[in-house]
Motif scaffolding. Structure first.
Motif, PDB file in Angstrom:
ATOM      1  N   SER A  77     -50.405 -85.166 -14.459  1.00 52.41           N
ATOM      2  CA  SER A  77     -50.334 -84.439 -15.737  1.00 52.41           C
ATOM      3  C   SER A  77     -49.497 -85.212 -16.746  1.00 52.41           C
ATOM      4  N   ARG A  78     -48.391 -85.774 -16.274  1.00 52.69           N
ATOM      5  CA  ARG A  78     -47.528 -86.552 -17.178  1.00 52.69           C
ATOM      6  C   ARG A  78     -48.256 -87.794 -17.677  1.00 52.69           C
ATOM      7  N   MET A  79     -48.959 -88.468 -16.774  1.00 53.67           N
ATOM      8  CA  MET A  79     -49.727 -89.651 -17.178  1.00 53.67           C
ATOM      9  C   MET A  79     -50.780 -89.281 -18.215  1.00 53.67           C
ATOM     10  N   TYR A  80     -51.426 -88.134 -17.997  1.00 60.26           N
ATOM     11  CA  TYR A  80     -52.493 -87.686 -18.897  1.00 60.26           C
ATOM     12  C   TYR A  80     -51.934 -87.364 -20.278  1.00 60.26           C
ATOM     13  N   VAL A  81     -50.777 -86.684 -20.321  1.00 59.30           N
ATOM     14  CA  VAL A  81     -50.159 -86.320 -21.602  1.00 59.30           C
ATOM     15  C   VAL A  81     -49.737 -87.565 -22.369  1.00 59.30           C
ATOM     16  N   GLU A  82     -49.121 -88.521 -21.667  1.00 58.93           N
ATOM     17  CA  GLU A  82     -48.684 -89.751 -22.328  1.00 58.93           C
ATOM     18  C   GLU A  82     -49.878 -90.547 -22.860  1.00 58.93           C
ATOM     19  N   HIS A  83     -50.971 -90.530 -22.081  1.00 61.92           N
ATOM     20  CA  HIS A  83     -52.181 -91.232 -22.522  1.00 61.92           C
ATOM     21  C   HIS A  83     -52.762 -90.563 -23.763  1.00 61.92           C
ATOM     22  N   GLU A  84     -52.780 -89.228 -23.765  1.00 65.35           N
ATOM     23  CA  GLU A  84     -53.334 -88.495 -24.906  1.00 65.35           C
ATOM     24  C   GLU A  84     -52.515 -88.743 -26.173  1.00 65.35           C
ATOM     25  N   LYS A  85     -51.207 -88.936 -26.007  1.00 60.94           N
ATOM     26  CA  LYS A  85     -50.339 -89.178 -27.156  1.00 60.94           C
ATOM     27  C   LYS A  85     -50.283 -90.659 -27.540  1.00 60.94           C
ATOM     28  N   ASP A  86     -51.093 -91.485 -26.836  1.00 57.58           N
ATOM     29  CA  ASP A  86     -51.125 -92.929 -27.074  1.00 57.58           C
ATOM     30  C   ASP A  86     -49.765 -93.569 -26.857  1.00 57.58           C
ATOM     31  N   LYS A  87     -49.012 -92.982 -25.964  1.00 60.17           N
ATOM     32  CA  LYS A  87     -47.704 -93.560 -25.637  1.00 60.17           C
ATOM     33  C   LYS A  87     -47.872 -94.643 -24.596  1.00 60.17           C
ATOM     34  N   GLU A  88     -47.050 -95.666 -24.723  1.00 56.84           N
ATOM     35  CA  GLU A  88     -47.047 -96.698 -23.694  1.00 56.84           C
ATOM     36  C   GLU A  88     -46.298 -96.148 -22.487  1.00 56.84           C
ATOM     37  N   LEU A  89     -46.897 -96.256 -21.312  1.00 54.50           N
ATOM     38  CA  LEU A  89     -46.254 -95.732 -20.117  1.00 54.50           C
ATOM     39  C   LEU A  89     -44.906 -96.409 -19.904  1.00 54.50           C
ATOM     40  N   LEU A  90     -43.989 -95.649 -19.325  1.00 55.56           N
ATOM     41  CA  LEU A  90     -42.654 -96.170 -19.076  1.00 55.56           C
ATOM     42  C   LEU A  90     -42.702 -97.317 -18.076  1.00 55.56           C
ATOM     43  N   SER A  91     -41.557 -97.910 -17.843  1.00 61.53           N
ATOM     44  CA  SER A  91     -41.511 -99.085 -16.980  1.00 61.53           C
ATOM     45  C   SER A  91     -41.990 -98.798 -15.566  1.00 61.53           C
ATOM     46  N   VAL A  92     -41.871 -97.528 -15.119  1.00 63.65           N
ATOM     47  CA  VAL A  92     -42.321 -97.173 -13.769  1.00 63.65           C
ATOM     48  C   VAL A  92     -43.849 -97.134 -13.750  1.00 63.65           C
ATOM     49  N   PRO A  93     -44.513 -97.894 -12.877  1.00 59.78           N
ATOM     50  CA  PRO A  93     -45.988 -97.907 -12.825  1.00 59.78           C
ATOM     51  C   PRO A  93     -46.515 -96.623 -12.184  1.00 59.78           C
ATOM     52  N   LYS A  94     -46.722 -95.582 -12.977  1.00 60.40           N
ATOM     53  CA  LYS A  94     -47.082 -94.272 -12.426  1.00 60.40           C
ATOM     54  C   LYS A  94     -48.443 -94.280 -11.739  1.00 60.40           C
ATOM     55  N   ASP A  95     -49.363 -95.123 -12.231  1.00 54.05           N
ATOM     56  CA  ASP A  95     -50.669 -95.183 -11.586  1.00 54.05           C
ATOM     57  C   ASP A  95     -50.528 -95.687 -10.153  1.00 54.05           C
ATOM     58  N   LYS A  96     -49.635 -96.667  -9.946  1.00 56.09           N
ATOM     59  CA  LYS A  96     -49.394 -97.174  -8.596  1.00 56.09           C
ATOM     60  C   LYS A  96     -48.672 -96.143  -7.742  1.00 56.09           C
ATOM     61  N   LEU A  97     -47.756 -95.380  -8.373  1.00 55.12           N
ATOM     62  CA  LEU A  97     -47.066 -94.319  -7.647  1.00 55.12           C
ATOM     63  C   LEU A  97     -48.069 -93.273  -7.172  1.00 55.12           C
ATOM     64  N   LEU A  98     -49.034 -92.948  -8.037  1.00 57.12           N
ATOM     65  CA  LEU A  98     -50.044 -91.954  -7.676  1.00 57.12           C
ATOM     66  C   LEU A  98     -50.914 -92.456  -6.534  1.00 57.12           C
ATOM     67  N   MET A  99     -51.259 -93.758  -6.541  1.00 49.88           N
ATOM     68  CA  MET A  99     -52.054 -94.321  -5.452  1.00 49.88           C
ATOM     69  C   MET A  99     -51.285 -94.303  -4.143  1.00 49.88           C
ATOM     70  N   LYS A 100     -49.961 -94.575  -4.227  1.00 51.44           N
ATOM     71  CA  LYS A 100     -49.118 -94.529  -3.031  1.00 51.44           C
ATOM     72  C   LYS A 100     -49.038 -93.109  -2.497  1.00 51.44           C
ATOM     73  N   LEU A 101     -48.903 -92.156  -3.405  1.00 54.60           N
ATOM     74  CA  LEU A 101     -48.855 -90.751  -3.013  1.00 54.60           C
ATOM     75  C   LEU A 101     -50.188 -90.323  -2.412  1.00 54.60           C
ATOM     76  N   ASP A 102     -51.284 -90.843  -2.948  1.00 54.14           N
ATOM     77  CA  ASP A 102     -52.603 -90.518  -2.418  1.00 54.14           C
ATOM     78  C   ASP A 102     -52.774 -91.025  -0.990  1.00 54.14           C
ATOM     79  N   ASP A 103     -52.125 -92.153  -0.649  1.00 51.30           N
ATOM     80  CA  ASP A 103     -52.162 -92.642   0.732  1.00 51.30           C
ATOM     81  C   ASP A 103     -51.614 -91.574   1.678  1.00 51.30           C
ATOM     82  N   ALA A 104     -50.534 -90.920   1.263  1.00 52.27           N
ATOM     83  CA  ALA A 104     -49.938 -89.862   2.086  1.00 52.27           C
ATOM     84  C   ALA A 104     -50.826 -88.625   2.117  1.00 52.27           C
ATOM     85  N   LEU A 105     -51.472 -88.319   0.994  1.00 49.51           N
ATOM     86  CA  LEU A 105     -52.391 -87.174   0.952  1.00 49.51           C
ATOM     87  C   LEU A 105     -53.524 -87.356   1.950  1.00 49.51           C
ATOM     88  N   MET A 106     -54.081 -88.549   1.995  1.00 45.41           N
ATOM     89  CA  MET A 106     -55.177 -88.826   2.937  1.00 45.41           C
ATOM     90  C   MET A 106     -54.712 -88.703   4.377  1.00 45.41           C
TER      91      MET A 106
END
Length: 499
Positions: A465-494
């Protein structure tokens, strides 16, 4: 298992990809189960056209499956014999698989050429495509049109690898009446009744919709030709070339998510064994899984397909890493203290690996790491003791075995219990004069894993949700690579849901 936050996360994914109207229909199907078009129109307060278009989008992207309820057996009245109109079932797993598209593309990129990758990209983006649509897509932006034979050849490679399949049947007929299915076993003079877990409506619908094995991965099964281009022995019904091409162009294809998840599960099994034991044991496991991949009946196999020792040795020595291993070393890797091959299977000269045990170990490691980060080392020692012993311990026993300060143990136990990491029961302890209660603590893994999974869905929802909101506001994502964090979290979900 579909948890409350899991549903919210799935609806969020649909909202992000297809908008609020489609998400509203999806959410209503999650909360009320399979419904007809008329029921959805009545309850969602959307127009017939809006609901219909939303359903078409969900079906096109393999996120919903239409089906027809079969007539009830033995029904006397006409109403009972009539089929219910087409109902729509939302597919939770396929919605979550949308997160994994980059992983699926990476798998195909490592094994096939760019043309195969482009075909999969199109299927993941558009959901379902015919051969003609694939050719048109491949020809976009190019001076000369791509030949159908070139696309067909690449598609055949993907079919042979079973990462692409024919789309499910449009409206399979499914019985929605559930009966208690039991089998009877005679034990001497007594009969034991063994109840089998009934299939869910989703399992029945998906099973009925999947094409038969003869055509699921076949390009032109109807015309006597296999996906790899070899002719079948029965060619008595071969039609003209023009008719063959016409049939090919009508067939709808989609990505086979099941095969991708199997591949990712095998990767987790390999890494878990390599970390726990060594590269040699992991090599043996990998060779066995690769040799039996096409004959696995389902993704969540509890044990590997049995193989003789000679076959195992042959398969291991086919691999580059396996060529350095001796037969004795390979056999030692199969032992009960490593890959968990049961004595019964070994006696019959067939080895079957306990895959369920490996997955459970990986889950335990994941939860233990969460406990360590969240509650500290003492809580981690307590949790690990209870998890390994898998039985009840009282507070004094826990303090004695973990060497944690006796005054701190009750506090830590209470924290873990409050957050659903532990199960507690009061047990009456009779004394000479007065009876007292003592607290007995245990890890209930089935309940714990469900709570952990729901918590992971919650975290994934917040992060996405945070990634989506930042994208909608055309904000540059913070230094933390959230897309990679989400992929890592998805590994645990699987690990907790898909494997």
């Amino acid at each position: 298992m579909v948890t409350p936050h899991g549903i919210k996360f799935a609806v969020h994914i649909i909202t992000k990809d297809f908008g609020n109207l489609v998400a509203k229909v999806c959410e209503y199907l999650f909360s009320h189960g399979p419904l007809t078009l008329d029921q959805l129109v009545r309850h969602t307060e959307l127009t017939n056209e809006q609901v219909k278009n939303s359903l078409l989008v969900l079906i096109q992207h393999n996120c919903a499956q239409p089906f027809v309820s079969a007539p009830q057996e033995g029904a006397d009245d006409e109403a009972g014999k009539l089929r219910v109109g087409t109902q729509y079932l939302v597919l939770f797993d396929n919605i979550l698989h949308r997160l994994r598209f980059p992983k699926f593309l990476e798998i195909v990129s490592s094994k096939f050429n760019d043309e195969c990758v482009d075909i999969l990209k199109g299927l993941l983006r558009d959901g379902r495509l015919t051969l003609k649509q694939m050719v048109d897509r491949a020809s976009q932006g190019k001076e000369n049109a791509v030949a159908t034979s070139v696309v067909r050849e690449s598609l055949c490679k993907l079919l042979t690898a079973q990462v692409v399949e024919r789309c499910p049947a449009t409206e399979p007929v499914v019985s929605t009446v559930f009966k208690e299915e039991t089998t009877t076993k005679k034990l001497g003079s007594k009969a034991a009744k063994i109840s089998e877990a009934p299939q869910t409506i989703e399992q029945r619908v998906l099973e009925a919709a999947v094409p038969g094995e003869a055509i699921r991965f076949s390009f032109t099964a109807d015309t006597g030709c296999k996906a790899d281009g070899e002719a079948n022995s029965d060619d008595t019904q071969v039609t003209s070339t023009g008719e063959n091409v016409a049939k090919e162009e009508e067939i709808l294809w989609c990505a086979n998510f099941e095969e991708f998840i199997r591949h990712l599960r095998h990767k987790v099994l390999f890494e878990s064994v390599r970390t726990k034991y060594d590269d040699g044991t992991a090599t043996v496991l990998s060779a066995i899984l690769e040799a039996t991949r096409t004959i696995e009946k389902k993704v969540k196999m509890e044990s590997s397909v049995p193989l003789s020792l000679d076959t195992v040795i042959t398969e291991v020595m086919k691999t580059e890493a396996g060529r350095t291993m001796t037969a004795d070393r390979i056999q030692a890797s199969l032992g009960h203290d490593r890959l968990g091959c049961s004595q019964k299977m070994i006696i019959h000269d067939a080895y079957s690996i306990d895959l369920k045990k490996i997955i459970e170990h990986a889950r335990n490691e994941e939860v233990e790491s969460i406990v360590l980060k969240r509650y500290g080392r003492d809580a981690h020692r307590i949790f690990r003791l209870l998890s390994k012993d898998n039985c009840f311990h009282d507070t004094d026993q826990i303090a004695a075995k973990t060497l944690v300060d006796k005054r701190e143990v009750p506090k830590l136990l209470y924290k873990l219990w409050k957050d659903n990491y532990l199960h507690v029961e009061k047990v009456l302890v009779p004394g000479p004069k007065l009876s007292a209660y003592t607290l007995m603590w245990k890890v209930n893994k089935a309940l714990l894993w469900e709570c952990v999974l729901d918590e992971m869905y919650h975290v994934a929802l917040n992060l996405s949700s945070r990634m989506y909101v930042e994208h909608e506001k055309d904000k540059e994502l913070l230094s933390v690579p959230k897309d990679k964090l989400l992929m890592k979290l998805d590994d645990a979900l699987m690990l907790f849901h898909d494997f």
